[in-house]
Design a protein around this motif. Structure first.
Motif, short mmCIF file in Angstrom:
data_model
loop_
_atom_site.label_atom_id
_atom_site.label_comp_id
_atom_site.label_asym_id
_atom_site.label_seq_id
_atom_site.Cartn_x
_atom_site.Cartn_y
_atom_site.Cartn_z
N HIS A 1 0.80 -1.22 0.00
CA HIS A 1 0.00 0.00 0.00
C HIS A 1 0.83 1.27 0.00
O HIS A 1 0.30 2.36 -0.07
CB HIS A 1 -0.94 0.03 1.22
CG HIS A 1 -2.03 -1.00 1.13
ND1 HIS A 1 -2.02 -2.16 1.86
CD2 HIS A 1 -3.14 -1.05 0.35
CE1 HIS A 1 -3.11 -2.87 1.55
NE2 HIS A 1 -3.80 -2.22 0.64
N THR A 2 2.14 1.13 0.11
CA THR A 2 2.96 2.33 0.11
C THR A 2 4.08 2.17 -0.90
O THR A 2 4.37 1.06 -1.39
CB THR A 2 3.62 2.56 1.49
OG1 THR A 2 4.59 1.53 1.70
CG2 THR A 2 2.59 2.53 2.61
N GLY B 1 -3.84 3.41 -1.87
CA GLY B 1 -2.71 2.48 -1.79
C GLY B 1 -2.65 1.56 -2.98
O GLY B 1 -1.66 0.87 -3.19
#
Length: 588
Positions: free
Chosen positions: A280-281, A352
RNA sequence: CGGGGUGUAGCUCAGUCUGGUAGAGCACUGCCUUCGGGAGGCAGGGGUCGUAGGUUCAAAUCCUGCCACCCCGACCA
């Protein structure tokens, strides 16, 4: 009514003698660092007993701290007077109706401390004084012949900060010098603005601090041209950029980035969907796919001015500059990140996993994202990303804009040199406001032709109390503060070693102390009945620039010891020469 | 505003889990010793344990509300 204060002891000139004996001065230092203090200036100010907290963001200036505050204030006042500005003092409490005239009663939000009087009339505690001064000037000034005029005050302000912290660095109640200039013509405003720029430079030079003037955003105050003055310190909350090839310097939030002149390589890979569970990052992505950040594109969804959401595209290693984004016509002001629900509606996935391919919202790409080929981005499906993506082939060419934060190594916006980045503490800010307030409040004067003209205004602020903290951030060591002479609470400390046991020490210390006072040196006599180690540690903690130690050991040879606050060793000086020695050190 | 944490002597903190008459260091007062880099000994003073309620024979300790303060976040998907 209280009686008039009793006169102090008088010398032959009938002038009060400034007696500063530490035995009678409420100095309260501690060895232990208070638990609440995060940054070094806050810790040292508490340990030295310069300030005491009353409530969140509210501090009492103790006698020691007040001496420093006053010295800064004096420099500011002297230089403002020298510049031709004129001091006045306005009320701290202001009527709400003035703020309604400019619309700021609603715009200023919770930062404004509001209250009502017994008649239920609305008031606020002034966070700034544009309304009050404009109201004053529209009543007082009728003719262009009375202009230009530059009025200033040094006064307590209150801003109900979301999160006051760092002691007096970001207090809610603080001491500020604010000046406001009035002009019939823009040209006159520009002249005064330059005078203030020069005056600020002189003020900060006189404080002895390492500072930098930078181009700045004018923010909530409004207006066009603006400069900030920063005290350079590692702990500064602002990043400022400056060129190594010119005098260009700016707050990073304002600094433009130039489009890179690099060609986009030809597409070499096919667009491929890869599984990236739990990613998600950007950091997750780099770790999962083993690709460099600079080959990734991140997609930020924000509220649009027309479309519900707008996608902002940045190279993976770059940061969004909020101000630049907010100023883009397609982006809603103020900049607001899209809610998770809005993201799901627009992209069909959670934050994300968003990417620009097949995304049916307006897309704006930062210049630096456009030269990428075969890049990686979110697939708008939870747990999946695309690799080998190419502009034009896999998605339409997006609009281009300058969206990212400038970084060290970027070319200078003026085309000369490269940018470096430093941290700064904003201690001064000057603005050309133009006619914003004079129009809202209908402040006019008659010009040479007898026609009413809206006043052109400038405003010029200095955070007086913040300068004290900034000076410590910039000048300290393991033993405590190190004041520049110009703003030190005392210039010289005369420390008697066992002076309550030795009449010779007491007499000599007293004599040196009196001679220093007679020479106009701001000296303090440490006549406390304390051990030498305690006295030395205290004088170092409170950062007195020069110290003279008087003890029996030295007096046997007719000597005392001199030590500058930054010195590592003592220097023996003859008793008869020590005052001259100090005067030399002080450059007199 | 959202999340987390902490409130016990002037300051820094232990004690709270496992309920049973409140502790240390620093600071302060007195005496003695020491006396050129934050001294040592002895004797003292000082705390409604943030606050309001609840549980209990008994609450700093368990439960609930409130208050205060601190930290993190409020672009980096």
């Amino acid at each position: 009514m209280p009686p008039a204060p009793a006169a102090g002891p008088l010398n032959s000139n009938k002038e009060p003698i400034r007696q500063m004996r530490l035995s009678r001065f409420p100095l309260s230092t501690t060895k232990e660092t208070p638990a609440d203090a995060e940054i070094v200036s806050h810790q040292l100010m508490l340990r030295a007993g310069m300030i005491r907290k009353l409530a969140a963001g509210l501090y009492t200036w103790m006698p020691l701290g007040l001496r420093v505050l006053r010295r800064v204030e004096d420099i500011v006042r002297e230089e403002m007077n020298r510049s031709g500005a004129v001091e006045l003092l306005m009320p701290a409490v202001q009527p709400g109706e003035l703020w309604r005239e400019t619309g700021r009663w609603d715009k200023f939000g919770p930062l404004l401390l509001r209250f009502s009087d017994r008649h239920d009339r609305e008031f606020c505690y002034g966070p700034t004084h544009e309304e009050v001064i404009t109201d004053l000037v529209r009543r007082e000034i009728r003719s262009y012949k009375q202009l230009p005029l530059n009025l200033y005050q040094i006064q307590t302000k209150f801003r109900d900060e979301t999160r006051p912290r760092f002691g007096v660095m970001r207090a809610r109640e603080f001491l500020m010098k604010d000046a406001y200039s009035f002009h019939v013509h823009e040209g006159s405003l520009a002249e005064t603005y330059q005078v203030m720029y020069d005056t600020y430079s002189r003020i900060f030079e006189r404080t002895g601090l390492n500072f930098r003037a930078v181009q700045a955003d004018s923010g909530a105050i409004g207006g066009s041209i603006s400069h900030e003055f920063h005290v350079l310190a590692e702990s500064g909350e602002d990043a400022i950029v400056f060129s190594d090839g010119s005098d260009y310097a700016a707050n990073v939030e304002l600094a433009p980035t130039l489009p890179q002149d690099q060609e986009r390589p030809a597409a070499a890979a096919a667009m491929t969907t890869v599984d990236t569970p739990g990613v998600h990052t950007m950091d997750d992505l780099v770790a999962a796919l083993d690709v460099p950040l600079t080959r990734c594109v991140k997609t930020l969804l924000v509220q649009g001015s027309e479309a519900p959401v707008v996608g902002l595209l940045l190279r993976g290693d770059h940061s969004l500059n909020e101000l630049k984004a907010e100023k883009h016509p397609a982006v809603a002001e103020p900049l607001t990140m899209a809610s998770p629900e809005a993201i799901r509606r627009a992209a069909g996935c959670g934050p994300g996993s968003v990417g620009p391919v097949g995304l049916d919202v307006p897309l704006i790409a930062d210049h630096a994202a456009l030269p990428l080929a075969d890049f990686v981005c979110g697939a708008n499906t939870e747990g999946q990303h695309f690799t080998g993506v190419n502009w034009g082939r896999d998605l339409p060419e997006p609009a281009a804009a300058d969206l990212r934060e400038a970084e060290a190594g970027d070319p200078s916006p003026d085309g000369r040199g490269r940018l470096g980045v430093a941290r700064g503490i904003e201690v001064g800010h000057i603005f050309q406001l133009g006619t914003r307030y004079s129009e809202d409040m209908d402040a006019t004067v008659l010009d040479e032709n007898g026609a009413a003209q809206h006043l052109h205004m400038g405003c010029y602020g200095i955070g007086v109390s913040r300068i004290v903290a900034a000076a410590i951030e910039q000048n300290h060591d393991a033993n405590g503060m190190i004041w520049p002479e110009a703003i030190a609470p005392f210039t010289v400390a005369v420390v008697g070693i066992n002076m309550n046991k030795s009449e010779r020490v007491a007499a000599t210390a007293e004599q040196i102390y009196q001679e220093l006072l007679a020479q106009g040196v701001d000296a303090v006599l440490d006549d406390r009945d304390a051990r030498p180690g305690v006295k030395f540690a205290d004088m170092e903690l409170i950062g007195i620039p020069h110290r003279i130690a008087v003890g029996d050991r030295g007096l046997e040879q007719g000597m005392v010891e001199y030590r500058g606050r930054r010195d590592t060793d003592n220097q023996d000086v003859a008793v008869d020469h020590v005052v001259a020695h100090i005067l030399t050190k002080l450059g007199q």
